[in-house]
Design a protein around this motif. Structure first.
Motif, PDB file in Angstrom:
ATOM      1  N   PRO A 175       0.823  -1.210   0.000  1.00 24.08           N
ATOM      2  CA  PRO A 175       0.000   0.000   0.000  1.00 24.08           C
ATOM      3  C   PRO A 175       0.861   1.266   0.000  1.00 24.08           C
ATOM      4  CG  PRO A 175      -0.253  -1.217   2.073  1.00 24.08           C
ATOM      5  CD  PRO A 175       0.738  -1.959   1.228  1.00 24.08           C
ATOM      6  N   LEU A 176       0.548   2.173  -0.901  1.00 21.98           N
ATOM      7  CA  LEU A 176       1.286   3.430  -1.015  1.00 21.98           C
ATOM      8  C   LEU A 176       0.281   4.588  -1.013  1.00 21.98           C
ATOM      9  CD1 LEU A 176       3.691   2.350  -3.900  1.00 21.98           C
ATOM     10  CD2 LEU A 176       4.251   2.471  -1.469  1.00 21.98           C
ATOM     11  N   GLY A 177      -0.550   4.637   0.000  1.00 27.59           N
ATOM     12  CA  GLY A 177      -1.556   5.690   0.061  1.00 27.59           C
ATOM     13  C   GLY A 177      -2.699   5.408  -0.888  1.00 27.59           C
ATOM     14  N   SER A 178      -2.908   6.271  -1.876  1.00 27.69           N
ATOM     15  CA  SER A 178      -4.044   6.117  -2.780  1.00 27.69           C
ATOM     16  C   SER A 178      -3.777   5.086  -3.877  1.00 27.69           C
ATOM     17  CB  SER A 178      -4.393   7.463  -3.407  1.00 27.69           C
ATOM     18  OG  SER A 178      -3.307   7.925  -4.176  1.00 27.69           O
ATOM     19  N   VAL A 179      -2.539   4.583  -3.933  1.00 30.21           N
ATOM     20  CA  VAL A 179      -2.170   3.583  -4.933  1.00 30.21           C
ATOM     21  C   VAL A 179      -1.645   2.348  -4.204  1.00 30.21           C
ATOM     22  CG1 VAL A 179      -0.540   3.067  -6.808  1.00 30.21           C
ATOM     23  CG2 VAL A 179      -1.611   5.318  -6.669  1.00 30.21           C
ATOM     24  N   THR A 180      -1.993   1.167  -4.714  1.00 30.56           N
ATOM     25  CA  THR A 180      -1.425  -0.071  -4.183  1.00 30.56           C
ATOM     26  C   THR A 180      -0.567  -0.684  -5.280  1.00 30.56           C
ATOM     27  OG1 THR A 180      -3.254  -0.459  -2.679  1.00 30.56           O
ATOM     28  CG2 THR A 180      -1.948  -2.377  -3.273  1.00 30.56           C
ATOM     29  N   TYR A 181       0.683  -0.981  -4.946  1.00 25.63           N
ATOM     30  CA  TYR A 181       1.607  -1.624  -5.880  1.00 25.63           C
ATOM     31  C   TYR A 181       1.564  -3.114  -5.603  1.00 25.63           C
ATOM     32  CZ  TYR A 181       5.944  -2.806  -8.276  1.00 25.63           C
ATOM     33  OH  TYR A 181       6.872  -3.359  -9.108  1.00 25.63           O
ATOM     34  N   LEU A 182       1.325  -3.898  -6.626  1.00 21.02           N
ATOM     35  CA  LEU A 182       1.277  -5.351  -6.466  1.00 21.02           C
ATOM     36  C   LEU A 182       2.575  -5.940  -6.996  1.00 21.02           C
ATOM     37  CD1 LEU A 182      -2.352  -5.924  -7.750  1.00 21.02           C
ATOM     38  CD2 LEU A 182      -1.590  -5.521  -5.411  1.00 21.02           C
ATOM     39  N   ARG A 183       3.385  -6.443  -6.094  1.00 26.26           N
ATOM     40  CA  ARG A 183       4.656  -7.067  -6.478  1.00 26.26           C
ATOM     41  C   ARG A 183       4.351  -8.499  -6.906  1.00 26.26           C
ATOM     42  NH1 ARG A 183       8.207  -6.512  -1.814  1.00 26.26           N
ATOM     43  NH2 ARG A 183       8.318  -4.355  -2.472  1.00 26.26           N
ATOM     44  N   LEU A 184       4.756  -8.852  -8.119  1.00 25.80           N
ATOM     45  CA  LEU A 184       4.424 -10.154  -8.684  1.00 25.80           C
ATOM     46  C   LEU A 184       5.623 -11.091  -8.632  1.00 25.80           C
ATOM     47  CD1 LEU A 184       2.543  -8.907 -11.873  1.00 25.80           C
ATOM     48  CD2 LEU A 184       1.562  -9.521  -9.658  1.00 25.80           C
ATOM     49  N   GLN A 185       5.377 -12.319  -8.221  1.00 22.65           N
ATOM     50  CA  GLN A 185       6.399 -13.368  -8.234  1.00 22.65           C
ATOM     51  C   GLN A 185       5.931 -14.409  -9.236  1.00 22.65           C
ATOM     52  OE1 GLN A 185       8.804 -14.310  -4.956  1.00 22.65           O
ATOM     53  NE2 GLN A 185       9.298 -12.373  -5.844  1.00 22.65           N
ATOM     54  N   PHE A 186       6.779 -14.710 -10.221  1.00 21.49           N
ATOM     55  CA  PHE A 186       6.407 -15.657 -11.261  1.00 21.49           C
ATOM     56  C   PHE A 186       7.030 -17.021 -10.995  1.00 21.49           C
ATOM     57  CE2 PHE A 186       5.700 -11.575 -13.175  1.00 21.49           C
ATOM     58  CZ  PHE A 186       4.552 -11.776 -13.916  1.00 21.49           C
ATOM     59  N   GLU A 195      -8.854  -2.997  -3.444  1.00 15.83           N
ATOM     60  CA  GLU A 195      -9.703  -3.489  -2.353  1.00 15.83           C
ATOM     61  C   GLU A 195     -10.950  -4.176  -2.900  1.00 15.83           C
ATOM     62  OE1 GLU A 195     -10.128   0.038   0.012  1.00 15.83           O
ATOM     63  OE2 GLU A 195      -8.276  -0.353   1.117  1.00 15.83           O
ATOM     64  N   GLN A 196     -11.516  -3.652  -3.982  1.00 20.83           N
ATOM     65  CA  GLN A 196     -12.678  -4.302  -4.597  1.00 20.83           C
ATOM     66  C   GLN A 196     -12.292  -5.672  -5.143  1.00 20.83           C
ATOM     67  OE1 GLN A 196     -14.112  -1.577  -7.543  1.00 20.83           O
ATOM     68  NE2 GLN A 196     -15.082  -0.229  -6.062  1.00 20.83           N
ATOM     69  N   LEU A 197     -11.129  -5.763  -5.779  1.00 20.97           N
ATOM     70  CA  LEU A 197     -10.662  -7.043  -6.308  1.00 20.97           C
ATOM     71  C   LEU A 197     -10.376  -8.021  -5.173  1.00 20.97           C
ATOM     72  CD1 LEU A 197      -8.200  -5.949  -9.130  1.00 20.97           C
ATOM     73  CD2 LEU A 197     -10.369  -7.131  -9.420  1.00 20.97           C
ATOM     74  N   ALA A 198      -9.714  -7.550  -4.121  1.00 22.77           N
ATOM     75  CA  ALA A 198      -9.335  -8.416  -3.006  1.00 22.77           C
ATOM     76  C   ALA A 198     -10.572  -9.008  -2.337  1.00 22.77           C
ATOM     77  CB  ALA A 198      -8.502  -7.632  -2.008  1.00 22.77           C
ATOM     78  N   ASP A 199     -11.659  -8.247  -2.296  1.00 21.23           N
ATOM     79  CA  ASP A 199     -12.899  -8.749  -1.697  1.00 21.23           C
ATOM     80  C   ASP A 199     -13.461  -9.950  -2.470  1.00 21.23           C
ATOM     81  OD1 ASP A 199     -12.818  -6.891   0.307  1.00 21.23           O
ATOM     82  OD2 ASP A 199     -14.269  -5.531  -0.612  1.00 21.23           O
ATOM     83  N   ARG A 200     -13.152 -10.031  -3.748  1.00 22.53           N
ATOM     84  CA  ARG A 200     -13.702 -11.101  -4.596  1.00 22.53           C
ATOM     85  C   ARG A 200     -12.784 -12.315  -4.666  1.00 22.53           C
ATOM     86  NH1 ARG A 200     -15.081  -7.417  -9.684  1.00 22.53           N
ATOM     87  NH2 ARG A 200     -16.208  -5.824  -8.569  1.00 22.53           N
ATOM     88  N   LEU A 201     -11.533 -12.168  -4.241  1.00 21.33           N
ATOM     89  CA  LEU A 201     -10.588 -13.277  -4.331  1.00 21.33           C
ATOM     90  C   LEU A 201     -10.848 -14.294  -3.219  1.00 21.33           C
ATOM     91  CD1 LEU A 201      -7.296 -11.311  -5.014  1.00 21.33           C
ATOM     92  CD2 LEU A 201      -8.671 -12.580  -6.660  1.00 21.33           C
ATOM     93  N   PRO A 202     -10.709 -15.572  -3.545  1.00 18.04           N
ATOM     94  CA  PRO A 202     -10.859 -16.583  -2.481  1.00 18.04           C
ATOM     95  C   PRO A 202      -9.683 -16.504  -1.510  1.00 18.04           C
ATOM     96  CG  PRO A 202     -10.180 -17.606  -4.539  1.00 18.04           C
ATOM     97  CD  PRO A 202     -10.425 -16.146  -4.832  1.00 18.04           C
TER      98      PRO A 202
END
Length: 50
Positions: free
Chosen positions: A13-24, A42-49
């Motif tokens: 979380p960076l305030g109004s922006v969230t950076y998603l660090r991806l591991q492949f 946050e809307q996406l996270a609510d839908r993730l299992p």
């Protein structure tokens, strides 16, 4: 970017922006991460299992 090759996502979380660090998974490549508005994440996270 093939989401099937993403092993883990670490939200930074960076305030109004969230950076998603991806591991492949091994042998796969892609961007090191993506940024999106925190509200969208946050809307996406609510839908993730869990």
């Amino acid at each position: 970017m093939d989401l099937a090759t993403v092993e883990s996502i670490q939200p930074v979380p960076l305030g109004s922006v969230t950076y998603l660090r991806l591991q492949f998974s091994e042998g796969a490549s892609g961007p090191p991460g993506i940024a999106m508005p925190t509200g969208t994440y946050e809307q996406l996270a609510d839908r993730l299992p869990d």
